[in-house]
Structure formats: structure tokens, C-alpha cells
Design a protein around this motif. Sequence first.
Motif, PDB file in Angstrom:
ATOM      1  N   GLY A 202       0.781  -1.232   0.000  1.00  0.00           N
ATOM      2  CA  GLY A 202       0.000   0.000   0.000  1.00  0.00           C
ATOM      3  C   GLY A 202       0.807   1.274   0.000  1.00  0.00           C
ATOM      4  N   VAL A 203       1.995   1.242  -0.564  1.00  0.00           N
ATOM      5  CA  VAL A 203       2.786   2.469  -0.611  1.00  0.00           C
ATOM      6  C   VAL A 203       2.754   3.057  -2.014  1.00  0.00           C
ATOM      7  CG1 VAL A 203       5.058   3.497  -0.258  1.00  0.00           C
ATOM      8  CG2 VAL A 203       4.232   1.727   1.311  1.00  0.00           C
ATOM      9  N   ASP A 204       3.043   2.201  -2.996  1.00  0.00           N
ATOM     10  CA  ASP A 204       3.069   2.675  -4.374  1.00  0.00           C
ATOM     11  C   ASP A 204       2.022   1.889  -5.171  1.00  0.00           C
ATOM     12  OD1 ASP A 204       3.541   3.104  -7.024  1.00  0.00           O
ATOM     13  OD2 ASP A 204       5.645   2.425  -6.998  1.00  0.00           O
ATOM     14  N   PRO A 205       1.002   2.560  -5.692  1.00  0.00           N
ATOM     15  CA  PRO A 205      -0.094   1.841  -6.349  1.00  0.00           C
ATOM     16  C   PRO A 205       0.362   1.034  -7.562  1.00  0.00           C
ATOM     17  CG  PRO A 205      -0.317   4.229  -6.668  1.00  0.00           C
ATOM     18  CD  PRO A 205       0.759   4.019  -5.652  1.00  0.00           C
ATOM     19  N   ASP A 206       1.509   1.379  -8.119  1.00  0.00           N
ATOM     20  CA  ASP A 206       1.964   0.661  -9.317  1.00  0.00           C
ATOM     21  C   ASP A 206       2.868  -0.528  -9.007  1.00  0.00           C
ATOM     22  OD1 ASP A 206       0.577   2.364 -11.023  1.00  0.00           O
ATOM     23  OD2 ASP A 206       2.169   3.875 -10.862  1.00  0.00           O
ATOM     24  N   GLU A 207       3.249  -0.652  -7.730  1.00  0.00           N
ATOM     25  CA  GLU A 207       4.129  -1.757  -7.348  1.00  0.00           C
ATOM     26  C   GLU A 207       3.359  -3.074  -7.398  1.00  0.00           C
ATOM     27  OE1 GLU A 207       7.341  -2.509  -3.714  1.00  0.00           O
ATOM     28  OE2 GLU A 207       5.668  -1.140  -3.444  1.00  0.00           O
ATOM     29  N   GLU A 208       4.063  -4.165  -7.813  1.00  0.00           N
ATOM     30  CA  GLU A 208       3.429  -5.488  -7.828  1.00  0.00           C
ATOM     31  C   GLU A 208       3.262  -5.968  -6.386  1.00  0.00           C
ATOM     32  OE1 GLU A 208       2.388  -7.400 -10.209  1.00  0.00           O
ATOM     33  OE2 GLU A 208       3.315  -6.651 -12.047  1.00  0.00           O
ATOM     34  N   PRO A 209       2.139  -6.590  -6.061  1.00  0.00           N
ATOM     35  CA  PRO A 209       2.004  -7.109  -4.700  1.00  0.00           C
ATOM     36  C   PRO A 209       3.031  -8.208  -4.417  1.00  0.00           C
ATOM     37  CG  PRO A 209      -0.044  -7.395  -5.946  1.00  0.00           C
ATOM     38  CD  PRO A 209       0.946  -6.795  -6.868  1.00  0.00           C
ATOM     39  N   PHE A 210       3.420  -8.277  -3.207  1.00  0.00           N
ATOM     40  CA  PHE A 210       4.445  -9.194  -2.735  1.00  0.00           C
ATOM     41  C   PHE A 210       4.216 -10.637  -3.202  1.00  0.00           C
ATOM     42  CE2 PHE A 210       4.950 -12.171   0.864  1.00  0.00           C
ATOM     43  CZ  PHE A 210       6.320 -12.321   0.814  1.00  0.00           C
ATOM     44  N   PHE A 211       2.974 -11.103  -3.120  1.00  0.00           N
ATOM     45  CA  PHE A 211       2.720 -12.510  -3.402  1.00  0.00           C
ATOM     46  C   PHE A 211       2.782 -12.882  -4.878  1.00  0.00           C
ATOM     47  CE2 PHE A 211       0.953 -13.097   0.920  1.00  0.00           C
ATOM     48  CZ  PHE A 211       1.743 -14.194   1.236  1.00  0.00           C
ATOM     49  N   VAL A 212       2.768 -11.915  -5.776  1.00  0.00           N
ATOM     50  CA  VAL A 212       2.797 -12.281  -7.187  1.00  0.00           C
ATOM     51  C   VAL A 212       4.166 -12.031  -7.814  1.00  0.00           C
ATOM     52  CG1 VAL A 212       0.338 -11.825  -7.420  1.00  0.00           C
ATOM     53  CG2 VAL A 212       1.969 -10.057  -8.079  1.00  0.00           C
ATOM     54  N   THR A 213       5.140 -11.693  -6.979  1.00  0.00           N
ATOM     55  CA  THR A 213       6.454 -11.427  -7.562  1.00  0.00           C
ATOM     56  C   THR A 213       7.457 -12.472  -7.102  1.00  0.00           C
ATOM     57  OG1 THR A 213       6.953  -9.988  -5.721  1.00  0.00           O
ATOM     58  CG2 THR A 213       6.167  -8.933  -7.716  1.00  0.00           C
ATOM     59  N   PHE A 214       8.492 -12.598  -7.882  1.00  0.00           N
ATOM     60  CA  PHE A 214       9.554 -13.523  -7.535  1.00  0.00           C
ATOM     61  C   PHE A 214      10.851 -12.960  -8.089  1.00  0.00           C
ATOM     62  CE2 PHE A 214      12.383 -16.958  -8.757  1.00  0.00           C
ATOM     63  CZ  PHE A 214      12.496 -17.639  -7.559  1.00  0.00           C
ATOM     64  N   ALA A 215      11.869 -12.931  -7.273  1.00  0.00           N
ATOM     65  CA  ALA A 215      13.164 -12.469  -7.765  1.00  0.00           C
ATOM     66  C   ALA A 215      14.196 -13.554  -7.485  1.00  0.00           C
ATOM     67  CB  ALA A 215      13.559 -11.173  -7.067  1.00  0.00           C
ATOM     68  N   ASP A 216      15.112 -13.694  -8.416  1.00  0.00           N
ATOM     69  CA  ASP A 216      16.132 -14.732  -8.256  1.00  0.00           C
ATOM     70  C   ASP A 216      16.909 -14.584  -6.955  1.00  0.00           C
ATOM     71  OD1 ASP A 216      15.491 -16.040 -10.509  1.00  0.00           O
ATOM     72  OD2 ASP A 216      16.932 -14.970 -11.798  1.00  0.00           O
ATOM     73  N   ASP A 217      17.052 -13.334  -6.540  1.00  0.00           N
ATOM     74  CA  ASP A 217      17.853 -13.145  -5.332  1.00  0.00           C
ATOM     75  C   ASP A 217      16.995 -13.003  -4.061  1.00  0.00           C
ATOM     76  OD1 ASP A 217      16.747 -10.769  -5.993  1.00  0.00           O
ATOM     77  OD2 ASP A 217      18.576  -9.565  -5.760  1.00  0.00           O
ATOM     78  N   ASP A 218      15.737 -13.450  -4.121  1.00  0.00           N
ATOM     79  CA  ASP A 218      14.929 -13.436  -2.903  1.00  0.00           C
ATOM     80  C   ASP A 218      15.632 -14.253  -1.819  1.00  0.00           C
ATOM     81  OD1 ASP A 218      12.858 -11.867  -3.638  1.00  0.00           O
ATOM     82  OD2 ASP A 218      11.481 -13.489  -4.177  1.00  0.00           O
ATOM     83  N   PRO A 219      15.712 -13.705  -0.632  1.00  0.00           N
ATOM     84  CA  PRO A 219      16.362 -14.475   0.432  1.00  0.00           C
ATOM     85  C   PRO A 219      15.503 -15.694   0.799  1.00  0.00           C
ATOM     86  CG  PRO A 219      15.355 -12.489   1.327  1.00  0.00           C
ATOM     87  CD  PRO A 219      15.208 -12.415  -0.172  1.00  0.00           C
ATOM     88  N   GLU A 220      16.169 -16.752   1.187  1.00  0.00           N
ATOM     89  CA  GLU A 220      15.426 -17.952   1.582  1.00  0.00           C
ATOM     90  C   GLU A 220      15.818 -18.385   2.977  1.00  0.00           C
ATOM     91  OE1 GLU A 220      16.178 -20.805  -1.449  1.00  0.00           O
ATOM     92  OE2 GLU A 220      14.645 -19.982  -2.772  1.00  0.00           O
ATOM     93  N   ASP A 221      16.429 -17.446   3.695  1.00  0.00           N
ATOM     94  CA  ASP A 221      16.958 -17.861   4.994  1.00  0.00           C
ATOM     95  C   ASP A 221      15.876 -18.118   6.044  1.00  0.00           C
ATOM     96  OD1 ASP A 221      16.303 -15.261   4.930  1.00  0.00           O
ATOM     97  OD2 ASP A 221      18.198 -14.471   5.705  1.00  0.00           O
ATOM     98  N   PHE A 222      14.615 -17.855   5.653  1.00  0.00           N
ATOM     99  CA  PHE A 222      13.540 -18.168   6.594  1.00  0.00           C
ATOM    100  C   PHE A 222      13.137 -19.649   6.481  1.00  0.00           C
ATOM    101  CE2 PHE A 222      11.831 -16.788   2.622  1.00  0.00           C
ATOM    102  CZ  PHE A 222      10.796 -17.659   2.370  1.00  0.00           C
ATOM    103  N   ILE A 223      13.631 -20.324   5.424  1.00  0.00           N
ATOM    104  CA  ILE A 223      13.330 -21.745   5.303  1.00  0.00           C
ATOM    105  C   ILE A 223      14.386 -22.498   6.102  1.00  0.00           C
ATOM    106  CG2 ILE A 223      13.105 -23.693   3.704  1.00  0.00           C
ATOM    107  CD1 ILE A 223      12.449 -21.603   1.517  1.00  0.00           C
ATOM    108  N   ARG A 224      13.940 -23.142   7.143  1.00  0.00           N
ATOM    109  CA  ARG A 224      14.916 -23.813   7.991  1.00  0.00           C
ATOM    110  C   ARG A 224      14.560 -25.285   8.143  1.00  0.00           C
ATOM    111  NH1 ARG A 224      15.832 -18.628  11.379  1.00  0.00           N
ATOM    112  NH2 ARG A 224      13.636 -18.777  11.791  1.00  0.00           N
TER     113      ARG A 224
END
Lengths: 325, 292
Positions: free
Chosen positions: B270-292
Motif C-alpha cells: 500500500g505504498v506505491d499503487p503501481d508496485e506489484e504485490p508481494f505474493f505475485v512477484t519472484f526475484a532470483d535473489d529473494d532471500p530464503e533464509d527463513f526456510i529452515r
Amino acid sequence: MMTKDDLLKLVGDAMTKGFAVFAPVRQEGGLLLARTEDPGSIDLDHVLTVNTLKDVMLPRCETLVRFDLEKPGVTRVEEDAGRVLVFGSRPCDAAGLDILDSILIDQVRDERYAGRRARTVIMSLACSIFDEACFCASMGYGPHDATGSDVLVLPSGDRYILRAITEKGQGFLDELGVPAEAEAEPDKPPELERTVDISRIKEWLDSNFDSPKWKTVSDNCVSCGTCFYLCPTCHCFDIIDEAGISRGERNRIWDCCSFSGFTKMAAHQPRVGRPARYRQRVMHKFKYTVDNVDKTACVGDGRCIRHCPYGVDICEILNALVGEG
Amino acid sequence: MTSDRENALKQKVRELITGGDPDLIVGYGKTYAGDGVRPLFVRTASDADRLVWNDGCVHNLSTYLMREPCLEHIRKGGRVGIVAKGCDVRAILTLIQEKQIKRDSVHIIGVTCDGVRDTDGAEIQVKCRACPWQVPSVYDDLIGDEAEVRPIEGDPLEDIKTIEALPQGERWRFWTDALSRCIKCYACRQACPLCYCRECITEKSRPQWIEKAPSLRGNLAYHFIRAMHLAGRCISCGECSRACPVDIPVDRLTRYLSGTVEEAFGYRPGVDPDEEPFFVTFADDDPEDFIR
Ligand code: SF4
Ligand code: SF4
Ligand code: SF4
Ligand code: SF4
């Protein structure tokens, strides 16, 4: 005449005699009518608890039967058959039970409800305070009304008068050794600020199912269940099976006509959209119940007004429906 | 101050409604009895005269966008006006990001905000502490003077940190105690501007996915699912908890999870109306350190 301490001692004595006691207790979550084992925890200086007597008589979740694939048949879950005392609930809540009795005992007999009613003594505390949402007097009751109570506790100065209303109530007072005494004069009941004239609403509802007013009258409503679940007379329920791999149970839970899935279990939801669902609420209370059991299903406790997160006000809506425009 | 904004607001809304676009505006008015504040649907100029603006304007009115009569209106091509504080604007922008409504369908009447309270005499809401949105980030009209806005002190995460600091067992007890009170009235879900699913999984019975009963198990299931569905979407308006009749602080779950997403991915809804919502985006460098 009793002091507050005498009253609380009486409740303690009832506990000793084996009564399960429900009374207003201040807890996380507000002032709730809840099971208590300590008379000292009871709060008598308030307008109304958040929840109603309905919670005790028609709990929000009760298990009816259990089943287990390893064993044939189902096991009926019997209730604890002990006696119950509700102490310190308000006259409007007891009046709500009187309406529920007509529906759940006289019209169709709900064994569980009827059983609980028979085992429960309702000892209501008449009101000396009220707030701007209270309108019981307009609904034909009042701050000192006895409808639905077994014993009515009336304030008189800093003392209390105990008045047996039903045989059950008299039996309870006898059992606890409360002596009969010449009755003193109770305080005058307070005069409420809020009034609503319901004399024309039934007639209006009889012929205005399709009125355009329904479309905007409940604009503010977001269709939650707050006003239904906190209402002393709303009694719709759903029956659901909750099962694991080999065992499960059948539960009865509260349901309400503002939910989009309401009555889908039977066939479909015939009240599509919020206006139709809010209309159902008004119709059920001020028309259908009157048609069926000759009582209006509203006692004027005002919880729906007090707790609606968006300021929906049933009195305003009743006025708007019968009013001009 | 306050009454300046109230007058300016009335005037602006009167002007808009008289002009006919938008022809339905949701703002704040007085309760039927007493001095409370509640939402007010404005359709005529005389409705506009009944608008109020004060620190009781706590409700996030954008929750009405996804229901009748606003949704109907938008579907027919109409525009709806919403009186919105900065935090409420974030909910509108999230709806736009999630493609539930178009930016053009809503006319945002932003109001500068000094913080709000639930009831008279109550403290300023936790969400208002150190609020970065006292001046709404996006609006069509702005009521109030940016230069007059004074920052609000305090820690908006204090309530969450208190729970986080508890040992695990006590944290679990906190939530089981609180959620065993839940009567499943669904006011939290209905109040939430972002809980807009037509059919909620918690109420499905064919098949039934989770326990529908308001038992502790059923309640935990409902609230955990709801919290997960609001991770990276909750904009911390606090409406879910405000609506709860038995004072369960459910916003601490949803706000916490949005915080987790922000920490891990630097994403704020809800900051920038043109930004893609978090759940529909994927980046190669997304951190995965929450997967344990
Ligand atoms: S009237 Fe208020 S409490 Fe009742 S369903 Fe509508 S929003 Fe909920
Ligand atoms: S969070 Fe910010 S914008 Fe929202 S009500 Fe509080 S101070 Fe106002
Ligand atoms: S989860 Fe609660 S705090 Fe978050 S957006 Fe929804 S209503 Fe607001
Ligand atoms: S508003 Fe409160 S009681 Fe109602 S469903 Fe949500 S948490 Fe449960």
C-alpha cells in the motif's frame, strides 16, 4: 433486606450446595457473564455484560454426539445434569429467555435448551443505572421488570430486596434459608433516555418486504455477526461434523443471517446481498417472531447498538422504516 | 484546527457531490445518539453538511469499497469518494495493487491526521505512534495543512514486542487464552479492508477445510489462516481488533506477519499503487533464509 455482602454470601452458599454459578465477572475481554467459583469476583456495578444469558442456555458450541469408526453407532453426549444459578444478570437478559422459551420450548421443543432452563435459577439484578443505548422500557419491559426471572433482586438504598417471581425461585430462596419478610419499598426504577415507538413497525413490515428503503437503511453494516451473537434473542444455529480420520463429533454452533453462507446447508442462501440480509434481521425480530409466537424478538438491551463497530442503530432504522420519505 | 478541517471537508464534499462525480462518498458522521463517530454515506449536498472530522474518526472506511453499495456503484462504472487518513489510503492502494479496484474508480479525499482514538478519553491508538502517514501519500484532494502536522510520539510496535519478549510457553498461553474467547462473529474479518474474499475458507462446508466451531481448535485455525493470508498485505489499520467485541488483539498477528515480510523482503504493502504485490512477484535473489 440484604447488604451486598449478604447477597454474595448467598451466592457462596449456593455454590456449597452444588450450584454451578454464572455471574458478571471482569476478565480480559471485558465484563462477561461467566462461570465463577469465587463470589468475590462478581461485579455488580455495571450496566450490562458483553455477552448474554443466551450463552449459558444455548452455548456457542456444544457437542451433541461423538462417533468412532472402531465402535458401532454414535454416543450421545449427555450434559452435566447439575443445577445452575445465574446471579446478577439483568432483567432484559431474562426477558430474552422468555422469548427464547416461546420459540425453543413451546413452538418446537429443544430438549437441551429446555433441560438447561429447568435446571437453572435466574436471579436477576434490577437496574439502577443505564446508558444511552438502553431502551427496554420501549419494548414493554423495564429496569425493574421481572419477566423471565425466578428471583428479582431490587435495590433499596444501599440494601437489596429479594423477590421470588416463580415457584422455582421461591424454592431456591427456601432451600438457602432466606427468611420471608415484609417487603420494603424498592428504589424507583430509573427513567431511560432512549425511547422508540414500535407501534407501527409490525404493520409496516407486513406490507413492505420490497420497500426501496431496505437498500440504504443498513449502509453502514459490514455483515459481521456481532449484533447477532451478542443479542439475547437471536438463536439461529448450524450443525456441523468435525471429524478426524476415525473419530469425530457433531457440534451445534451459533449461526447468523448476516453471513453469506446462511441457510446454504439447507439449499441456498435466499437473502442475497447485505440489504436483504439486514432486512431478514429486522423481519425476524419485529414480524416473523410476532407472527409465530406473538412476541417481538427484541428486549431493548441495546447491545447491538453498543457493540456495532460501525454505529448501526436499530432504533434509528425502525424509525426510518416507518417514517416519511 | 479540527473544525477548520471539518469545514473544509464539508465544503469539498458538497462541491464534489453537487458536481456529480463522484456521486457516492463515504465519510464520517455522528452516531444516532450520543457524541460518537460512525461512517456516513453521502449522496446529497445536505448529507455533506452532516460530515464530521475529529479524533474519533478511527474507522478505515476503505473497507466499504469492496461491498455494497460502493462495489455495485464501481461495477456500473461510477466513482466512489472516500474520506481517508494516511493509513486508510494504504488500504486503498493495496486494493489497487491487488487489482480489486482501479485508481480511477476511487476519489481519495485525504485528510491530514493528528492521531485517532477509539472512544472519547481513550489514548491515541497504537497504530498512530510515530505514524509516517499523517499526511496521506496519495490523494485527489487534501484537507488540512501539511505544515501544521506535528509528529506523534511512541513506539507503534510496543504491543507486539511485549508478546515477542515472552518465553515460548507463555506466548502460546497468551494466544490460547485470548483466542479461546473468540465467538467467531467474524467482525475482525468483515472490518478488514483486505479480507475481501467472497467466500472465506473458514466457512466452507463442502468440503470443510477447517473446524468451523468456535472451539479453541477451530479458533486457532481461523486466526492462523487469516494471519497467513494477510502476511505482506496487512497495512496496520487496527480495525480488526477495534471491531472485536471481546477485545482480542488479533491485529498483533497480522501486523507481525507483515513486519516479517518487510524484514525479509523489504516490501511494504500500500505504498506505491503501481508496485506489484508481494505474493505475485519472484526475484532470483529473494532471500530464503527463513526456510529452515
Ligand atoms: S449491524 Fe453492525 S454489528 Fe450487526 S452485522 Fe452489521 S456491522 Fe455487524
Ligand atoms: S495511523 Fe497515522 S494516519 Fe492513521 S489514524 Fe493514526 S496518525 Fe492518522
Ligand atoms: S488485518 Fe487488521 S490491521 Fe491489518 S489491514 Fe486488516 S483490519 Fe487492518
Ligand atoms: S471479532 Fe473477535 S470474537 Fe469476533 S471472530 Fe474476530 S476475534 Fe473472534
